[in-house]
Write an enzyme that holds these catalytic residues in place. Structure first.
Site, PDB file in Angstrom:
ATOM      1  N   LYS A  40       0.852  -1.203   0.000  1.00 50.47           N
ATOM      2  CA  LYS A  40       0.000   0.000   0.000  1.00 50.47           C
ATOM      3  C   LYS A  40       0.888   1.254   0.000  1.00 50.47           C
ATOM      4  O   LYS A  40       1.941   1.233  -0.607  1.00 50.47           O
ATOM      5  CB  LYS A  40      -0.974  -0.031   1.187  1.00 50.47           C
ATOM      6  CG  LYS A  40      -1.731  -1.364   1.250  1.00 50.47           C
ATOM      7  CD  LYS A  40      -2.834  -1.390   2.254  1.00 50.47           C
ATOM      8  CE  LYS A  40      -3.494  -2.771   2.216  1.00 50.47           C
ATOM      9  NZ  LYS A  40      -4.647  -2.869   3.096  1.00 50.47           N
ATOM     10  N   HIS A  90      -8.450  -3.361  -5.831  1.00 56.00           N
ATOM     11  CA  HIS A  90      -8.391  -3.501  -4.373  1.00 56.00           C
ATOM     12  C   HIS A  90      -9.537  -2.696  -3.751  1.00 56.00           C
ATOM     13  O   HIS A  90      -9.907  -1.639  -4.268  1.00 56.00           O
ATOM     14  CB  HIS A  90      -7.041  -2.998  -3.861  1.00 56.00           C
ATOM     15  CG  HIS A  90      -6.835  -3.302  -2.424  1.00 56.00           C
ATOM     16  ND1 HIS A  90      -7.373  -2.529  -1.428  1.00 56.00           N
ATOM     17  CD2 HIS A  90      -6.193  -4.331  -1.815  1.00 56.00           C
ATOM     18  CE1 HIS A  90      -7.060  -3.062  -0.255  1.00 56.00           C
ATOM     19  NE2 HIS A  90      -6.340  -4.155  -0.463  1.00 56.00           N
ATOM     20  N   GLU A 148     -11.064 -10.740  -0.778  1.00 56.42           N
ATOM     21  CA  GLU A 148     -10.736  -9.918   0.376  1.00 56.42           C
ATOM     22  C   GLU A 148     -12.014  -9.303   0.956  1.00 56.42           C
ATOM     23  O   GLU A 148     -12.466  -8.258   0.493  1.00 56.42           O
ATOM     24  CB  GLU A 148      -9.792  -8.785  -0.045  1.00 56.42           C
ATOM     25  CG  GLU A 148      -8.483  -9.289  -0.613  1.00 56.42           C
ATOM     26  CD  GLU A 148      -7.359  -8.290  -0.382  1.00 56.42           C
ATOM     27  OE1 GLU A 148      -6.331  -8.716   0.155  1.00 56.42           O
ATOM     28  OE2 GLU A 148      -7.517  -7.102  -0.704  1.00 56.42           O
ATOM     29  N   GLY A 179      -7.268  -4.898   7.339  1.00 53.69           N
ATOM     30  CA  GLY A 179      -6.686  -3.934   8.269  1.00 53.69           C
ATOM     31  C   GLY A 179      -7.432  -3.820   9.590  1.00 53.69           C
ATOM     32  O   GLY A 179      -7.187  -2.899  10.368  1.00 53.69           O
ATOM     33  N   SER A 209      -6.293  -9.301   7.138  1.00 56.75           N
ATOM     34  CA  SER A 209      -5.709  -9.603   8.448  1.00 56.75           C
ATOM     35  C   SER A 209      -5.004 -10.958   8.518  1.00 56.75           C
ATOM     36  O   SER A 209      -5.080 -11.654   9.532  1.00 56.75           O
ATOM     37  CB  SER A 209      -6.776  -9.486   9.543  1.00 56.75           C
ATOM     38  OG  SER A 209      -7.288  -8.167   9.575  1.00 56.75           O
TER      39      SER A 209
HETATM   40  P1  PGA Z   1      -4.382  -6.495   5.696  1.00 59.35           P
HETATM   41  O1  PGA Z   1      -4.636  -6.012   4.177  1.00 59.35           O
HETATM   42  O2  PGA Z   1      -3.568  -7.759   5.609  1.00 59.35           O
HETATM   43  O3  PGA Z   1      -3.633  -5.366   6.342  1.00 59.35           O
HETATM   44  O4  PGA Z   1      -5.712  -6.735   6.320  1.00 59.35           O
HETATM   45  C1  PGA Z   1      -4.897  -6.925   3.154  1.00 59.35           C
HETATM   46  C2  PGA Z   1      -5.056  -6.211   1.856  1.00 59.35           C
HETATM   47  O5  PGA Z   1      -5.615  -5.103   1.853  1.00 59.35           O
HETATM   48  O6  PGA Z   1      -4.643  -6.703   0.786  1.00 59.35           O
END
Ligand code: PGA
Length: 258
Positions: free
Chosen positions: A15, A99, A171, A177, A217
């Protein structure tokens, strides 16, 4: 074809994190620690600015390089955008598309995902296409409907040959997150549904060969249980991909889970 024939992948989505210097430091360490051939594919997706420096470090390494987005036009008056040709030349082989943060903050739709995925394939980049429902959609029982619409719109007018070149990332937005990982059963249920939907439109063989990653996560302590599910072929990792030891622990656990 059993699911073991699909080589799992662990991809790190950085990111908006890491300067060029920080990226170089990270991948130098990663390359050293992953010098042996791995039973899972490992990919890192830094911000655009770090791509070519990271690519240089990753030459003669098994670690793959991906970008986090692209624009569908090759060139022109589109201030701020980057094309597939540019990414390829910078050294990327993969590109994340659609995404949920792009959909949520930058108004991307299934239609833009469709155009971007086509453009990525045209530039010989492997798209990692993200789909997933929000908490509200899940709570109102719309998960499968949302996934179906994302697949139908995202891959409208795609051929079997094109679909075979994709990687899909499921996802759930509520798990990104938040520290709230989907249970392996919740994830598997949707992964199996995605494969079934793709089989309907593009044939069973195409669907069985496709890698479907889970994202949201993912941490060293939950990856094994997720990977134990038949239709989960690895992970797209955000937060836990930013620290080298944590990311390496995920790769290690994933390798042991297959
Ligand atoms: P995260 O993000 O592992 O921090 O939850 C995953 C993603 O957005 O691809």
């Amino acid at each position: 074809m059993s699911f073991h024939t699909r080589k799992p992948m662990i991809a790190g989505n950085w990111k908006l994190n890491k300067t060029i210097r920080e990226a170089i430091e990270f991948v130098t360490l990663l390359k050293r620690r992953l010098s042996d051939p791995q039973s899972v594919d490992v990919v890192v997706c830094p911000p655009y600015t770090a791509l070519s420096d990271v690519a240089e470090i990753l030459t003669e390494s098994e670690i793959g390089l991906g970008a986090q987005d692209l624009y569908w036009e090759e060139k022109g008056a589109f201030t701020g955008e980057v094309s597939g040709v540019m990414l390829k030349e910078a050294g990327a082989d993969f590109v994340i598309i659609g995404h949920s943060e792009r959909r949520q903050f930058f108004h991307e739709t299934n239609d833009t995902v469709n155009k971007k995925t086509k453009a990525a394939l045209k530039s010989n980049l492997t798209p990692i296409v993200c789909i997933g429902e929000t908490l509200g959609e899940r709570e109102s029982g719309k998960t499968f409907q949302v996934i179906e619409t994302q697949i139908k719109g995202g891959f409208l007018n795609f051929s079997r040959e094109e679909i075979k070149k994709l990687i899909i990332a499921y996802e759930p937005v509520w798990a990104i997150g938040t520290g709230k990982v989907a249970t392996p059963q919740q994830a598997e249920e949707v992964h199996a549904f995605i494969r079934k939907e793709l089989a309907k439109d593009f044939g069973e063989e195409t669907a069985l060969g496709l890698r479907i990653l889970y994202g949201g996560s993912v941490k060293p302590d939950n990856i094994s249980n997720l990977m134990a599910e038949a239709d989960i072929d690895g992970a797209l990792v955000g937060g836990a991909s930013l620290e080298a030891n944590t990311f390496l622990d995920i790769v290690k656990s994933a390798s042991m889970a297959i």
